[in-house]
Design an enzyme around this catalytic site. Structure first.
Site, PDB file in Angstrom:
ATOM      1  N   ARG A   1       0.811  -1.194  -0.008  1.00 15.94           N
ATOM      2  CA  ARG A   1      -0.049  -0.053  -0.037  1.00 15.94           C
ATOM      3  C   ARG A   1       1.006   1.345   0.103  1.00 15.94           C
ATOM      4  O   ARG A   1       1.775   1.324   0.739  1.00 15.94           O
ATOM      5  CB  ARG A   1      -0.858  -0.103   1.087  1.00 15.94           C
TER       6      ARG A   1
ATOM      7  N   ASN B   1      -7.658   1.376   9.823  1.00 12.40           N
ATOM      8  CA  ASN B   1      -6.246   1.699  10.292  1.00 12.40           C
ATOM      9  C   ASN B   1      -6.267   1.540  11.871  1.00 12.40           C
ATOM     10  O   ASN B   1      -7.273   2.262  12.450  1.00 12.40           O
ATOM     11  CB  ASN B   1      -5.605   3.246  10.165  1.00 12.40           C
TER      12      ASN B   1
ATOM     13  N   HIS C   1      -3.105  11.004   0.806  1.00 13.86           N
ATOM     14  CA  HIS C   1      -3.069  10.432   2.052  1.00 13.86           C
ATOM     15  C   HIS C   1      -2.436  11.770   2.903  1.00 13.86           C
ATOM     16  O   HIS C   1      -1.341  12.426   3.002  1.00 13.86           O
ATOM     17  CB  HIS C   1      -1.939   9.555   2.231  1.00 13.86           C
TER      18      HIS C   1
ATOM     19  N   GLU D   1      -7.627   8.243   6.437  1.00  8.45           N
ATOM     20  CA  GLU D   1      -8.092   9.028   7.851  1.00  8.45           C
ATOM     21  C   GLU D   1      -8.619  10.442   7.629  1.00  8.45           C
ATOM     22  O   GLU D   1      -7.756  11.198   8.423  1.00  8.45           O
ATOM     23  CB  GLU D   1      -6.779   8.832   8.771  1.00  8.45           C
TER      24      GLU D   1
ATOM     25  N   GLU E   1      -3.717  -0.441   8.059  1.00 11.47           N
ATOM     26  CA  GLU E   1      -2.455   0.005   8.775  1.00 11.47           C
ATOM     27  C   GLU E   1      -2.735  -0.770  10.168  1.00 11.47           C
ATOM     28  O   GLU E   1      -3.912  -0.650  10.841  1.00 11.47           O
ATOM     29  CB  GLU E   1      -2.403   1.585   8.949  1.00 11.47           C
TER      30      GLU E   1
ATOM     31  N   TYR F   1      -4.352   1.280  15.472  1.00  6.75           N
ATOM     32  CA  TYR F   1      -3.428   1.203  16.535  1.00  6.75           C
ATOM     33  C   TYR F   1      -3.458   0.808  17.927  1.00  6.75           C
ATOM     34  O   TYR F   1      -2.805   0.172  18.740  1.00  6.75           O
ATOM     35  CB  TYR F   1      -2.389   2.341  16.308  1.00  6.75           C
TER      36      TYR F   1
HETATM   37  C1  GBH Z   1      -1.667   6.847  10.756  1.00 11.98           C
HETATM   38  O1  GBH Z   1      -2.140   7.847  11.498  1.00 11.98           O
HETATM   39  C2  GBH Z   1      -1.344   7.410   9.491  1.00 11.98           C
HETATM   40  O2  GBH Z   1      -2.074   7.059   8.429  1.00 11.98           O
HETATM   41  C3  GBH Z   1       0.126   7.327   8.854  1.00 11.98           C
HETATM   42  O3  GBH Z   1       0.631   8.171   8.001  1.00 11.98           O
HETATM   43  C4  GBH Z   1       0.997   7.363  10.316  1.00 11.98           C
HETATM   44  O4  GBH Z   1       2.408   7.333   9.850  1.00 11.98           O
HETATM   45  C5  GBH Z   1       0.691   6.292  11.128  1.00 11.98           C
HETATM   46  O5  GBH Z   1      -0.609   6.233  11.447  1.00 11.98           O
HETATM   47  C6  GBH Z   1       1.206   6.348  12.667  1.00 11.98           C
HETATM   48  O6  GBH Z   1       1.075   7.437  13.439  1.00 11.98           O
HETATM   49  O7  GBH Z   1       0.148  13.457  19.298  1.00 11.98           O
HETATM   50  O8  GBH Z   1      -1.750  15.089  19.339  1.00 11.98           O
HETATM   51  O9  GBH Z   1       0.091  15.091  17.635  1.00 11.98           O
HETATM   52  C7  GBH Z   1      -2.492   7.331  12.713  1.00 11.98           C
HETATM   53  C8  GBH Z   1      -3.050   8.692  13.365  1.00 11.98           C
HETATM   54  C9  GBH Z   1      -2.614  10.649  13.970  1.00 11.98           C
HETATM   55  C10 GBH Z   1      -2.110   9.012  15.517  1.00 11.98           C
HETATM   56  C11 GBH Z   1      -1.636  11.636  14.795  1.00 11.98           C
HETATM   57  C12 GBH Z   1      -1.089   9.944  16.337  1.00 11.98           C
HETATM   58  C13 GBH Z   1      -1.066  12.141  16.920  1.00 11.98           C
HETATM   59  C14 GBH Z   1      -1.698  13.194  17.389  1.00 11.98           C
HETATM   60  N1  GBH Z   1      -2.229   9.278  14.048  1.00 11.98           N
HETATM   61  N2  GBH Z   1      -1.639  11.413  16.191  1.00 11.98           N
HETATM   62  S1  GBH Z   1      -0.781  14.206  18.542  1.00 11.98           S
END
Ligand code: GBH
Length: 509
Positions: free
Chosen positions: A101, A332, A146, A192, A407, A334
């Site tokens: 991807r 996605n 993205h 997202e 993801e 996590y």
């Molecule tokens: C995904 O976002 C993305 O699609 C990808 O590009 C990214 O690299 C990956 O996951 C890992 O993060 O700490 O308050 O600044 C996941 C969503 C968005 C979660 C930003 C963490 C940080 C908010 N991410 N968030 S803050």
């Protein structure tokens, strides 16, 4: 200390491999032709930010403003994947995945959006990347945007705040279908949108850096209560138009499928009270269902309609023409958060607590309890059960529409006291992936229609506001030399795939 590290390291490998072996078919829960992949996005890896005619995008401009990125880095060079994609595809092939991807950089194809010429060097680049991937029997899985838009669109009409963006996205998406659709069979319009608009228009942490009141500290204006919703409705409009175009003009001949990728969290009520349970449902409605309900069910979630009233822009009528407006959901996933009700009890300020976020305070840590093991990322706690729970929730709410886990992975700050050899011994990542895949397998066994899984990411990359300080890669990148080194997780994943894949790479359908 060192020997303790080495001991737990070898134990983890052993346990990881034994656990992987437990899945061996015929008991393998992963259906035939399951896609085992790995993922990336253009801004995070390509670099070459002004090379061969690429235009500036919103992230180029944002990262160049002092103070936006914690370590002061940017994506100008990133992993220099633009110049190294051939050797990177070798690395991807080495992992044994059958799908990859990646995303297309909008401003590399259209430096000025629809207001300028097509950059044919950009088309050539993605043609070559797609052909290289396919020549290894690896299925390309392509995200059209993205988080990135050409800066021109930001300047002309404030990007997502204007319905004008529908015309630009339609123009761009059609170029993608026309030029790449003969070979690309999986399309994701947007990655997202929930995160993009919460961060960009509510908290002001991401481009265009807009927010108001107590939501953040924004110097260029904004309205945290309305703008994320306006951006959302313009994105739904753009998505509907692109899907309508694909279905009426391209899908029949090209035979591909089109979907969207959402950031998902499992929201767990902090107590058994009906208030907290309802709050957890509201949290999901205001986070994921905000987009998935309109796309699949044709209306905003009930909780959003009730709480937001006239703040909620009407849904674009075009959505009605493409019901359901996706062929699959990209998930996605996590981490998971606790949720506390803020309608009947008083909440301290935090994510979710305000009216515009549904009065549902969300946090991975509440009342002194963590939902799972913490990591070096303050937003990412390890809660593998969340994978089964979110997949099952989606299955039930959306009538088991096909899903891909687009993801999943874990990032960490690098401990600079370690040697390079130690830095690639990422046993926490192996443990994380093993546990989340196990949980996914349970959801599949219980009937969820999940057709693929992608590890984020195949190599360390530019982690948005965290810059280069956070590493998500199956491969380590040395940012001085840009050398790539496979981590332990890469060989673990390779072994896992070998044991479970029924669609091996090298055998094109
Ligand atoms: C995904 O976002 C993305 O699609 C990808 O590009 C990214 O690299 C990956 O996951 C890992 O993060 O700490 O308050 O600044 C996941 C969503 C968005 C979660 C930003 C963490 C940080 C908010 N991410 N968030 S803050």
């Amino acid at each position: 200390m060192e020997s303790l590290f080495a001991l737990s390291f070898s134990l983890t490998i052993l346990l990881g491999w034994v656990a992987a072996a437990d899945f061996v078919s015929p008991s393998s829960p992963f259906p035939a032709n399951f896609l085992f992949g790995t993922a990336s996005s253009s801004y995070q890896i390509e670099g070459a930010y002004l090379t061969d005619g690429k235009g500036l995008n919103n992230w180029d401009v944002f990262t160049h403003k002092p103070g936006t990125i914690t370590d002061g880095s940017n994506g100008d060079v990133a992993d220099d994947h633009y110049h190294r994609y051939k050797e990177d595809v070798d690395l991807i092939e080495d992992i044994g995945v059958n799908s990859y991807r990646f995303s297309i950089s909008w401003a590399r194809i259209l430096p000025k959006g629809r207001f300028g010429k097509v950059n044919w060097a950009g088309i050539d680049y993605y043609n070559s990347l797609i052909d290289t991937v396919l020549s290894r029997g690896i299925e390309p899985f392509v995200t059209i945007s993205h988080y990135d838009i050409p800066q021109e669109l930001q300047q002309r009409y404030e990007g997502w705040l204007s319905p004008e963006i529908e015309k630009d996205f339609k123009y761009y998406a059609e170029i993608c279908f026309k030029n790449f659709g003969d070979r690309v069979k999986y399309w994701i319009t947007f990655n997202e949108p929930n995160v993009a608009f919460i961060c960009g228009y509510r908290k002001g942490l991401w481009p265009p850096g807009r927010c108001s009141g107590s939501f953040g500290n924004c110097t260029c204006g904004g309205d945290s209560e309305r703008e994320p919703l306006i951006a959302g409705s313009n994105l739904l409009l753009s998505h509907a138009t692109a899907v309508h175009l694909y279905r009426t003009k391209y899908q029949k001949n090209q035979g591909g499928r089109i979907g969207v990728a959402m950031n998902t969290k499992w929201f767990e009520p902090i107590s058994n009270s009906s208030e907290d349970k309802k709050a957890a449902e509201r949290a999901q409605s205001f986070y994921m269902n905000w987009f998935l309900d309109p796309l699949i069910l044709g209306e905003y979630p009930r909780e959003m309609r009730e709480i937001l009233g006239e703040y909620l822009p009407p849904l674009p009528y075009k959505l009605g023409k493409v019901k359901p407006a996706i062929d699959f959901i990209g998930v996605n996933h996590y981490t998971s958060y606790f949720v506390k009700d803020c309608i009947h009890s008083v909440c301290e300020p935090g994510d979710g607590s305000t009216r515009t976020e549904g009065f549902a305070l969300t946090s991975p840590k509440m009342n002194g309890i963590s939902i799972g093991e913490p990591t070096t990322l303050e937003w990412l706690y390890v809660y593998p059960q969340g994978m089964e729970k979110i997949v099952t929730y989606i299955k039930e709410r959306y009538n088991n529409i096909p899903m891909f886990i687009t993801e999943n992975g874990v990032g960490m700050k690098e401990n600079l006291n370690l040697t390079t050899k130690e830095m690639i011994n990422d046993m926490e990542r192996v443990e994380y992936l093993r546990a989340y895949l196990d949980s996914l397998a349970t959801a599949i066994r219980k009937g969820a229609d999940v057709r693929g899984y992608f590890v984020w990411s195949f190599l360390d990359n530019f982690e948005w506001t965290h810059g280069s300080s956070i590493r998500f890669g199956l491969h380590r990148v040395d940012y001085d030399t840009l050398d790539r080194t496979p981590r332990m997780s890469a060989s673990w994943y390779k072994n896992f795939i070998a044991l479970h894949a029924t669609k091996p790479p090298h055998t094109q359908e």
